[in-house]
Enzyme design. Structure first.
Site, PDB file in Angstrom:
ATOM      1  N   PRO A  15       0.791  -1.231   0.000  1.00 46.15           N
ATOM      2  CG  PRO A  15      -0.093  -1.071   2.134  1.00 46.15           C
ATOM      3  CD  PRO A  15       0.559  -2.044   1.204  1.00 46.15           C
ATOM      4  CG  ASN A  16      -0.207   4.232   1.409  1.00 45.99           C
ATOM      5  OD1 ASN A  16      -1.210   4.784   0.955  1.00 45.99           O
ATOM      6  ND2 ASN A  16      -0.204   3.624   2.578  1.00 45.99           N
ATOM      7  NE  ARG A  23       4.114   6.591   1.638  1.00 44.03           N
ATOM      8  CZ  ARG A  23       4.375   5.339   1.996  1.00 44.03           C
ATOM      9  NH1 ARG A  23       4.827   4.476   1.102  1.00 44.03           N
ATOM     10  NH2 ARG A  23       4.191   4.955   3.222  1.00 44.03           N
ATOM     11  CE1 TYR A  28       9.072   4.896   2.942  1.00 48.74           C
ATOM     12  CE2 TYR A  28       7.529   6.743   2.931  1.00 48.74           C
ATOM     13  CZ  TYR A  28       8.002   5.580   3.507  1.00 48.74           C
ATOM     14  OH  TYR A  28       7.419   5.081   4.646  1.00 48.74           O
ATOM     15  CG  ASN A  79       8.436  -2.001  -0.070  1.00 49.36           C
ATOM     16  OD1 ASN A  79       7.956  -2.141   1.056  1.00 49.36           O
ATOM     17  ND2 ASN A  79       8.984  -0.873  -0.479  1.00 49.36           N
ATOM     18  CB  ALA A  82       1.745   0.085   6.247  1.00 49.28           C
ATOM     19  CD  GLU A 103      11.051  -7.594   5.323  1.00 50.77           C
ATOM     20  OE1 GLU A 103      11.438  -8.695   5.798  1.00 50.77           O
ATOM     21  OE2 GLU A 103      10.625  -6.659   6.018  1.00 50.77           O
ATOM     22  CG  HIS A 105      11.387  -2.390   4.031  1.00 47.73           C
ATOM     23  ND1 HIS A 105      10.018  -2.312   4.028  1.00 47.73           N
ATOM     24  CD2 HIS A 105      11.697  -3.574   4.628  1.00 47.73           C
ATOM     25  CE1 HIS A 105       9.520  -3.390   4.608  1.00 47.73           C
ATOM     26  NE2 HIS A 105      10.517  -4.182   4.973  1.00 47.73           N
ATOM     27  NE  ARG A 112      10.489   5.841   8.398  1.00 47.67           N
ATOM     28  CZ  ARG A 112       9.525   5.630   7.482  1.00 47.67           C
ATOM     29  NH1 ARG A 112       9.670   4.647   6.604  1.00 47.67           N
ATOM     30  NH2 ARG A 112       8.467   6.399   7.442  1.00 47.67           N
TER      31      ARG A 112
END
Ligand code: DQA
Length: 156
Positions: A15-16, A23, A28, A79, A82, A103, A105, A112
């Site tokens: 998502p996103n 964003r 990012y 990825n 969330a 995985e 990111h 964070r």
């Protein structure tokens, strides 16, 4: 075995990530998702392997893409965005298919907010790359091909 005989690498985005570019660019980066896809396709081309690239904002759709990758692909680069930090369904999907999973990111979640330090997906992933922006996808694809190739050799 010739590497080009491998089934496709599935690159899956949660998502996103369709908002990339605009964003939170300080976190990012400025690459759009289309830019990330181009980098992935170029990486796959140099490795002589086919690539499927998908993005969805829906958890169940991501579960179904993982199932599809298990049936039609040789490895997964994901990825989960969330859902990384919340989704037992994604964890179970990855555990349920026979495809090595990397995985990825863009940012470095462990550096964070504390809730980002937990990754359910990491419990099933063969490896993880974070904090290197879009370049992490290229590294993820290289790792996925490496694992898929090693597995194919092992099976023959
Ligand atoms: C992300 C990190 C996640 O914590 C976040 O929810 C995202 C993107 C990354 O690529 O850095 O949406 O997966």
């Amino acid at each position: 075995m010739n590497i080009s005989d491998l089934k496709p690498i599935f690159v899956l985005n949660g998502p996103n990530l369709n908002l990339l570019g605009g964003r939170e660019p300080e976190i990012y980066g400025t690459s759009t998702l289309a830019g990330v896809k181009s980098l992935c396709l170029e990486t796959a081309r140099t490795l002589d392997v086919d690539l499927v690239f998908e993005q969805t904002n829906h958890e169940g759709a991501l579960v179904e893409l993982i199932h599809r990758a298990g049936a039609e692909g040789s490895a997964i680069v994901i990825n989960p965005a969330a859902y990384t930090h919340t989704s037992i369904a994604l964890l179970d999907a990855i555990k349920g298919v026979d495809a090595p999973t990397i995985e990825v990111h863009l940012s470095r979640p462990v550096a964070r907010e504390t809730f980002r330090a937990i990754s359910y997906v990491s419990l099933a992933a063969a490896g993880a790359i974070s904090g290197l922006g879009a370049y992490g996808y290229a590294l993820g694809i290289q790792a996925a091909v490496h694992l898929a190739k090693a597995r194919a050799k092992f099976k023959t």
